[in-house]
Design a protein around this motif. Structure first.
Motif, PDB file in Angstrom:
ATOM      1  N   UNK A 342      30.906  74.139  -5.442  1.00 58.79           N
ATOM      2  CA  UNK A 342      30.270  74.098  -4.130  1.00 58.79           C
ATOM      3  C   UNK A 342      31.328  73.914  -3.050  1.00 58.79           C
ATOM      4  N   UNK A 343      31.444  74.943  -2.218  1.00 61.13           N
ATOM      5  CA  UNK A 343      32.485  74.967  -1.187  1.00 61.13           C
ATOM      6  C   UNK A 343      31.875  74.488   0.136  1.00 61.13           C
ATOM      7  N   UNK A 344      32.103  73.213   0.437  1.00 58.80           N
ATOM      8  CA  UNK A 344      31.616  72.649   1.693  1.00 58.80           C
ATOM      9  C   UNK A 344      32.603  73.001   2.793  1.00 58.80           C
ATOM     10  N   UNK A 345      32.103  73.680   3.822  1.00 57.30           N
ATOM     11  CA  UNK A 345      32.962  74.264   4.857  1.00 57.30           C
ATOM     12  C   UNK A 345      32.539  73.763   6.231  1.00 57.30           C
ATOM     13  N   UNK A 346      33.536  73.408   7.047  1.00 58.12           N
ATOM     14  CA  UNK A 346      33.233  73.013   8.418  1.00 58.12           C
ATOM     15  C   UNK A 346      34.372  73.440   9.324  1.00 58.12           C
ATOM     16  N   UNK A 347      34.145  73.262  10.624  1.00 54.65           N
ATOM     17  CA  UNK A 347      35.111  73.695  11.624  1.00 54.65           C
ATOM     18  C   UNK A 347      35.203  72.601  12.692  1.00 54.65           C
ATOM     19  N   UNK A 348      36.438  72.285  13.118  1.00 52.70           N
ATOM     20  CA  UNK A 348      36.608  71.214  14.090  1.00 52.70           C
ATOM     21  C   UNK A 348      37.861  71.393  14.922  1.00 52.70           C
ATOM     22  N   UNK A 349      38.000  70.575  15.925  1.00 50.03           N
ATOM     23  CA  UNK A 349      39.134  70.681  16.845  1.00 50.03           C
ATOM     24  C   UNK A 349      40.245  69.717  16.457  1.00 50.03           C
ATOM     25  N   UNK A 350      41.437  69.974  17.002  1.00 47.23           N
ATOM     26  CA  UNK A 350      42.554  69.068  16.751  1.00 47.23           C
ATOM     27  C   UNK A 350      42.398  67.749  17.508  1.00 47.23           C
ATOM     28  N   UNK A 380      24.789  86.517   8.758  1.00 46.88           N
ATOM     29  CA  UNK A 380      23.809  87.604   8.801  1.00 46.88           C
ATOM     30  C   UNK A 380      24.507  88.965   8.814  1.00 46.88           C
ATOM     31  N   UNK A 381      25.517  89.105   9.655  1.00 50.38           N
ATOM     32  CA  UNK A 381      26.196  90.390   9.775  1.00 50.38           C
ATOM     33  C   UNK A 381      27.025  90.728   8.550  1.00 50.38           C
ATOM     34  N   UNK A 382      27.591  89.702   7.902  1.00 48.71           N
ATOM     35  CA  UNK A 382      28.525  89.935   6.795  1.00 48.71           C
ATOM     36  C   UNK A 382      28.060  89.289   5.491  1.00 48.71           C
ATOM     37  N   UNK A 383      26.751  89.228   5.275  1.00 46.31           N
ATOM     38  CA  UNK A 383      26.233  88.632   4.034  1.00 46.31           C
ATOM     39  C   UNK A 383      26.753  89.354   2.803  1.00 46.31           C
ATOM     40  N   UNK A 384      26.903  90.686   2.912  1.00 43.88           N
ATOM     41  CA  UNK A 384      27.393  91.441   1.760  1.00 43.88           C
ATOM     42  C   UNK A 384      28.854  91.106   1.449  1.00 43.88           C
ATOM     43  N   UNK A 385      29.650  90.840   2.480  1.00 43.62           N
ATOM     44  CA  UNK A 385      31.058  90.484   2.262  1.00 43.62           C
ATOM     45  C   UNK A 385      31.155  89.093   1.649  1.00 43.62           C
ATOM     46  N   UNK A 386      30.286  88.193   2.107  1.00 46.17           N
ATOM     47  CA  UNK A 386      30.270  86.842   1.547  1.00 46.17           C
ATOM     48  C   UNK A 386      29.874  86.892   0.070  1.00 46.17           C
ATOM     49  N   UNK A 387      28.887  87.711  -0.262  1.00 47.78           N
ATOM     50  CA  UNK A 387      28.489  87.886  -1.668  1.00 47.78           C
ATOM     51  C   UNK A 387      29.639  88.472  -2.483  1.00 47.78           C
ATOM     52  N   UNK A 388      30.348  89.445  -1.905  1.00 50.23           N
ATOM     53  CA  UNK A 388      31.488  90.047  -2.588  1.00 50.23           C
ATOM     54  C   UNK A 388      32.547  89.003  -2.901  1.00 50.23           C
ATOM     55  N   UNK A 389      32.728  88.041  -2.019  1.00 52.48           N
ATOM     56  CA  UNK A 389      33.827  87.079  -2.170  1.00 52.48           C
ATOM     57  C   UNK A 389      33.686  86.202  -3.401  1.00 52.48           C
ATOM     58  N   UNK A 390      32.464  86.095  -3.946  1.00 55.77           N
ATOM     59  CA  UNK A 390      32.274  85.209  -5.108  1.00 55.77           C
ATOM     60  C   UNK A 390      31.802  85.993  -6.344  1.00 55.77           C
ATOM     61  N   UNK A 391      32.035  87.301  -6.334  1.00 54.33           N
ATOM     62  CA  UNK A 391      31.605  88.114  -7.480  1.00 54.33           C
ATOM     63  C   UNK A 391      32.643  88.049  -8.602  1.00 54.33           C
ATOM     64  N   UNK A 392      32.165  87.938  -9.831  1.00 51.46           N
ATOM     65  CA  UNK A 392      33.029  87.926 -11.017  1.00 51.46           C
ATOM     66  C   UNK A 392      32.154  88.072 -12.251  1.00 51.46           C
ATOM     67  N   UNK A 468      28.455  73.295   6.232  1.00 47.45           N
ATOM     68  CA  UNK A 468      27.680  74.228   5.407  1.00 47.45           C
ATOM     69  C   UNK A 468      28.217  74.169   3.980  1.00 47.45           C
ATOM     70  N   UNK A 469      27.297  74.208   3.035  1.00 47.89           N
ATOM     71  CA  UNK A 469      27.648  74.188   1.615  1.00 47.89           C
ATOM     72  C   UNK A 469      27.404  75.581   1.035  1.00 47.89           C
ATOM     73  N   UNK A 470      28.504  76.263   0.693  1.00 42.72           N
ATOM     74  CA  UNK A 470      28.419  77.579   0.060  1.00 42.72           C
ATOM     75  C   UNK A 470      28.351  77.341  -1.433  1.00 42.72           C
ATOM     76  N   UNK A 471      27.129  77.372  -1.995  1.00 39.64           N
ATOM     77  CA  UNK A 471      26.898  76.924  -3.362  1.00 39.64           C
ATOM     78  C   UNK A 471      27.082  78.018  -4.406  1.00 39.64           C
ATOM     79  N   UNK A 472      27.293  79.248  -3.963  1.00 45.49           N
ATOM     80  CA  UNK A 472      27.348  80.358  -4.911  1.00 45.49           C
ATOM     81  C   UNK A 472      28.743  80.582  -5.490  1.00 45.49           C
ATOM     82  N   UNK A 473      29.751  79.857  -5.011  1.00 48.60           N
ATOM     83  CA  UNK A 473      31.111  80.042  -5.520  1.00 48.60           C
ATOM     84  C   UNK A 473      31.165  79.643  -6.997  1.00 48.60           C
ATOM     85  N   UNK A 474      31.866  80.422  -7.804  1.00 48.39           N
ATOM     86  CA  UNK A 474      31.948  80.160  -9.237  1.00 48.39           C
ATOM     87  C   UNK A 474      32.964  79.087  -9.569  1.00 48.39           C
TER      88      UNK A 474
END
Length: 727
Positions: A342-350, A380-392, A468-474
Motif C-alpha cells: 500500500x503506497x500512501x502518497x501525499x504532497x506538501x511544501x518545504x 480520472x484523466x490518467x487512470x489507465x496509466x496508473x493501472x499500467x504502473x502496477x501491472x505484473x 491517498x492510499x494507492x492499494x493496488x501496488x504489488x
C-alpha cells in the motif's frame, strides 16, 4: 559525535546490541546529517545542505571534501569497499564493489576515495535491460550520485560496504534505471505546484515535495518446505496445491499474537533497519496464515523508494538466517489472500504544510480543495496509466480477488468530502463540519475522536485523512514507477487547473470567483472517478462500463497504454521520460511478462513429469495391487459385490484423473512450444494471458484433485496445510 570520531563510532556500534532505546543508535550506519556534521567542515556541510535543498548541482570541490569525510567514516566503521547502489530496470537493485585500496606511484598502498569517484561510476551497462535503447556492444553506462538520499553501510558476510545511492544512465544520457524518472517527476510536480500556489496567493514556498509511506506485506514459510517446492524457488508462487480444510475463513490470524519465531525475525529486521535510518513503525499479522506486514513512517518519495528496496533486501537476509523463506510475490498461494504494497502518497511544501490536510473545516480550506480536486482530475484523466504502473504477472493473480482492489481504478473520498464537493458543485457552500466524537457510555473508557470518514478497504485509491492510499501496488514491485506516474499525472492536473484559473482572472474575474468556478467545473468533470461503494462487487464492473472507466484485466492490456501518443506526450512534456525511454520500458516489461509466464509453464511441466505423475502412478500401483488381492479373496472373506464396486469406483476415479493429467501434460507441452513460434512481443504476451495461464489452471485443477486422493506419504510436494500451519 565530535572529537575522536574513529573511537566514538566504534563505541557506538559496539554498544548497539545492548541498547533498547532505538533513538540512541537510529541511523548509525548512514552518513546522515549527524555524521556529516562530525566529519565535514561547517562551511562544506552548510553548502552541501543548501545545494541539496535547492536542487542544484554539487561542485567537484564540495564533492571532494564530502568524499574524504565519507570514506573516513565508512572505514572507521569497518568498510573496505564502496559501491554505487542503483536501481536498474529489473525491479531490484544492483551494485559493483570497488576497494578503497589504491597504489601510489612509488608503490605505496593507500586508501583513496575522491570526489570524482563519489560523483560518478561506470558499471558495465550491456547486461542490464535497456529495451532496445542500447545494443549489446554498446556497454558504457554511468552511475551518478544522488545526494538527496543518504549513503549507508551494508553488512554482508564478514565485510562492510559503503553504499552510495545513485541514478543509472547510458552513454548518451538515457535513463537506464527506475530512479531517474522518479526524481524528474518530483521536480515536475514541484514546479507545477509552485505555480498553482502562487496563483492561489500562497507566499513563501520555494519547493513542493511528494512523500510516500509504503506498507509492505509478505509471507514467511519454513525454509525446508520452500526448498522442496520447485515452483516457489523458480516462480515465487505455488503452481499446484490443494486448499486445506482451514484457510483464512475464521479470520483468526489478522492482528493475532505474533508467533515467537516470527517475532524474533521481525525484531532483528527492525534492528537492522534502524541502523540504516529506516523508520519502521508497525508490525503485525496479516489476514492469511503466515502473512505479515511491516510499515515505516512517511519520507520523501525517493528516499521512501530506496528504503522499501532495502527493507525487502534486509528481510531476505534475516529470513535466510532464521530458517525462513521470504515470499514477496503477490499471490504465492491460490485461494489465500495475496500481498500488496500500500503506497500512501501525499504532497506538501518545504514550509511544512501538507497540501492534502483538510484541517478542521475542509469546506473553507480552498488550498486543500484545489489540490484534492487536482488529484481527482489527474487520476480520472490518467487512470489507465496508473493501472499500467502496477501491472505484473503476480499482480494479475491478485487484482480483483477478495483482498485486493480490482483492475478498475476509482477514488474513495468518504462521506464528508463527498458532501463538501457536492455542496460546492451545487453552489450551496454554507455546509458546516465539526470534529465528531464517539461516546461509548463507559466511564472507564475515554471519548474517542471520530475521523471525518470511514475507510473503504476495497478502493484502489482511497483518501485516508491527509493522504491517498494507492492499494493496488504489488508486494514485489519497486514503488518508483507508481510514484513517478502519480507525480506526473499530478503535475499535469495542477498545471491544467492553474491554466484555467489564470484564464478566468485574465478574462476579468476576481481570484476567489475564478478559483471557485474552476473547482465547480472540475468537480463535475471528474465525478465518474469517485466511487464510494464496494469495489469487489459486480456493481463496480457495471459502473465502470457506464462511466467509461478503463477496465484493463491483465498486464498486456495495461501495457498497451504506453503506445498511446497522448500518454507519451505527457511524460515528454514534463521531462520525466523521452519517447525512447518509454518504448524501452514497454519492451522490457513485455519481455519480462512473457519470460515469466514461460518459466512458470516450464516449471509446471517439470513438476508434473518428475513429481506429481510419478507419485500418483506409484500410489495407483499400490491401490491396484491391494484391489486385486481383495478381489482374489472376496469369496473367501464373503465381501459383497456392493463393497467391491465401491472400491473399484475409487480406483477408477484415481486412474481416470491420472490419465486425464497425463493427457493434459502432453497438451501443455504443445501449448508452451507454440509460444516460440509467435512473432511480436504483444502477440506472445496475449498468448500467455489468454492461452497458457488458463491452460495451466486447467491442469492444476486435476493435479489438485489427485493430491487429495493420494496417500500423504506418497506425495513429495509440501502441502498447503504444512506450509501455512506448521511453524
Amino acid at each position: 559525535m565530535t572529537g575522536n570520531t574513529k573511537q566514538t563510532n566504534k563505541e557506538v556500534l559496539l554498544s548497539i546490541e545492548n541498547k533498547n532505546v532505538v533513538s540512541s543508535y537510529f541511523g548509525a550506519m548512514t552518513f546522515d546529517q549527524k555524521a556529516m556534521r562530525a566529519r565535514l567542515p561547517k562551511e562544506v556541510f552548510t553548502a552541501l545542505q543548501d545545494t541539496i535543498r535547492a536542487g542544484r548541482e554539487i561542485t567537484e570541490e564540495i564533492a571532494g571534501v564530502v568524499a574524504h569525510g565519507m570514506k573516513e567514516w565508512a572505514m572507521d566503521n569497518g568498510a573496505t569497499h564502496y559501491t554505487h547502489w542503483f536501481q536498474p530496470m529489473t525491479g531490484s537493485t544492483a551494485e559493483k564493489h570497488d576497494a578503497f585500496l589504491s597504489i601510489d606511484r612509488d608503490g605505496t598502498p593507500i586508501e583513496r576515495f575522491s570526489g570524482e569517484q563519489l560523483i560518478q561510476g561506470e558499471p558495465d551497462a550491456s547486461s542490464f535491460p535497456s529495451g532496445g535503447m542500447r545494443t549489446t556492444f554498446e556497454a558504457r553506462g554511468y552511475t551518478a550520485w544522488d545526494p538527496s538520499s543518504p549513503a549507508f553501510l551494508m553488512k554482508g558476510g564478514n565485510c562492510v560496504t559503503l553504499c552510495i545511492p545513485t541514478v543509472f544512465i547510458s552513454y548518451n544520457g538515457e535513463a537506464l534505471d527506475a530512479k531517474t524518472p522518479l526524481l524528474r517527476s518530483m521536480n515536475a510536480v514541484s514546479k507545477a505546484s509552485l505555480r498553482l500556489l502562487e496563483t492561489l496567493g500562497t507566499k513563501g514556498v520555494s519547493r513542493v515535495k511528494t512523500f510516500a509511506g509504503v506498507e509492505q506485506e509478505y509471507f514467511l514459510i519454513d525454509k525446508k518446505f520452500y526448498s522442496e517446492r520447485p515452483d516457489l524457488i523458480m516462480c515465487g508462487r505455488t503452481l499446484l496445491g490443494a486448499m486445506p480444510p482451514k484457510g483464512q475463513q475464521l479470520e483468526d490470524h489478522y492482528f493475532g499474537a505474533i508467533p515467537d519465531r516470527v517475532l524474533e525475525f521481525m525484531q532483528e529486521v527492525e534492528h537492522e533497519l534502524y541502523l540504516l535510518g529506516i523508520p519502521a513503525k508497525t508490525r503485525h499479522n496479516e489476514v492469511a496464515p503466515h502473512q505479515f506486514e511491516i510499515a515505516p513512517l512517511f519520507e520523501e518519495a525517493n528516499v521512501a523508494t530506496d528504503h522499501n528496496l532495502l527493507i525487502m533486501e534486509v528481510m531476505r537476509k534475516i529470513a535466510e538466517k532464521k530458517g525462513f523463506a521470504l515470499l514477496l510475490l503477490e499471490k504465492p498461494f491460490a485461494g489465500i489472500n495475496g500481498s500488496g504494497k500500500h503506497n500512501n502518497w501525499s504532497i506538501g511544501t518545504d514550509t511544512g504544510v501538507n497540501l492534502l490536510d483538510p484541517g478542521d473545516t475542509p469546506e473553507k480550506n480552498i488550498q486543500f480543495l484545489v489540490f484534492l480536486v487536482a488529484v481527482l482530475k489527474g487520476v480520472y484523466k490518467r487512470a489507465d496509466v496508473l493501472r499500467m504502473s502496477i501491472s505484473s504477472i503476480g499482480n494479475d493473480h491478485r487484482l480483483g480477488a477478495n483482498e485486493a482492489p480490482p483492475a478498475v481504478v476509482t477514488v474513495f473520498l468518504g462521506d464528508l468530502l463527498e458532501r463538501v464537493l457536492d455542496a460546492i458543485e451545487s453552489g450551496k457552500i454554507d455546509l458546516k463540519t465539526e470534529k465528531q466524537v464517539l461516546n461509548l457510555g463507559l466511564s472507564q473508557v475515554p471519548v474517542v475522536n471520530k475521523d471525518y470518514t470511514d475507510r473503504n478497504r476495497t478502493s484502489p485509491f482511497a483518501f485516508t485523512g491527509n493522504k491517498f492510499e494507492f492499494r493496488a501496488v504489488g508486494s514485489s514491485q519497486a514503488v518508483s514507477v507508481p510514484n513517478m506516474v502519480l507525480n506526473t499525472l499530478m503535475a499535469e492536473a495542477v498545471d491544467d487547473m492553474a491554466d484555467t484559473i489564470e484564464a478566468k482572472i485574465k478574462a476579468g474575474k476576481d481570484r476567489d470567483s475564478a478559483i471557485l468556478e474552476t473547482l465547480r467545473e472540475e468537480i463535475t468533470a471528474t465525478k465518474a472517478i469517485r466511487y464510494p461503494g464496494d469495489n469487489y462487487s459486480d456493481a463496480l464492473q457495471q459502473a465502470a462500463k457506464e462511466r467509461g472507466l478503463p477496465n484493463l484485466k491483465n498486464t498486456p492490456e495495461a501495457l498497451r497504454v504506453l503506445e498511446s501518443k497522448d500518454v507519451q506526450s505527457v511524460f515528454v512534456k514534463y521531462g520525466v521520460l523521452s519517447v525512447e525511454e518509454i518504448e524501452s520500458r514497454l519492451n522490457i516489461r513485455l519481455e519480462r511478462y512473457v519470460k515469466g509466464v514461460d518459466i512458470e509453464a516450464r516449471t509446471l511441466q517439470l513438476m508434473l513429469k518428475t513429481l506429481v505423475i510419478p507419485d500418483v502412478s506409484e500410489y495407483q500401483g499400490d491401490i491396484g495391487s491391494s484391489f486385486n488381492n481383495l478381489l482374489s479373496a472376496s469369496d473367501e472373506i464373503g465381501l459383497s459385490k456392493a463393497a467391491l464396486k465401491s472400491q473399484a469406483g475409487h480406483y477408477r476415479t484415481l486412474a481416470e484423473n491420472l490419465s486425464l493429467l497425463i493427457d493434459l501434460t502432453s497438451e501443455l507441452d504443445e501449448v508452451v512450444e507454440k509460444l516460440e513460434t509467435l512473432d511480436g512481443e504483444f502477440a506472445k504476451a496475449d498468448y500467455c494471458a489468454d492461452t497458457i495461464l488458463p491452460f495451466m489452471l486447467k491442469v492444476r485443477e486435476v493435479a489438485d484433485r489427485l493430491e487429495l486422493m493420494v496417500d500423504r506419504s506418497r506425495w513429495q510436494l509440501p502441502t498447503y496445510s504444512e506450509m501455512l500451519f506448521e511453524h
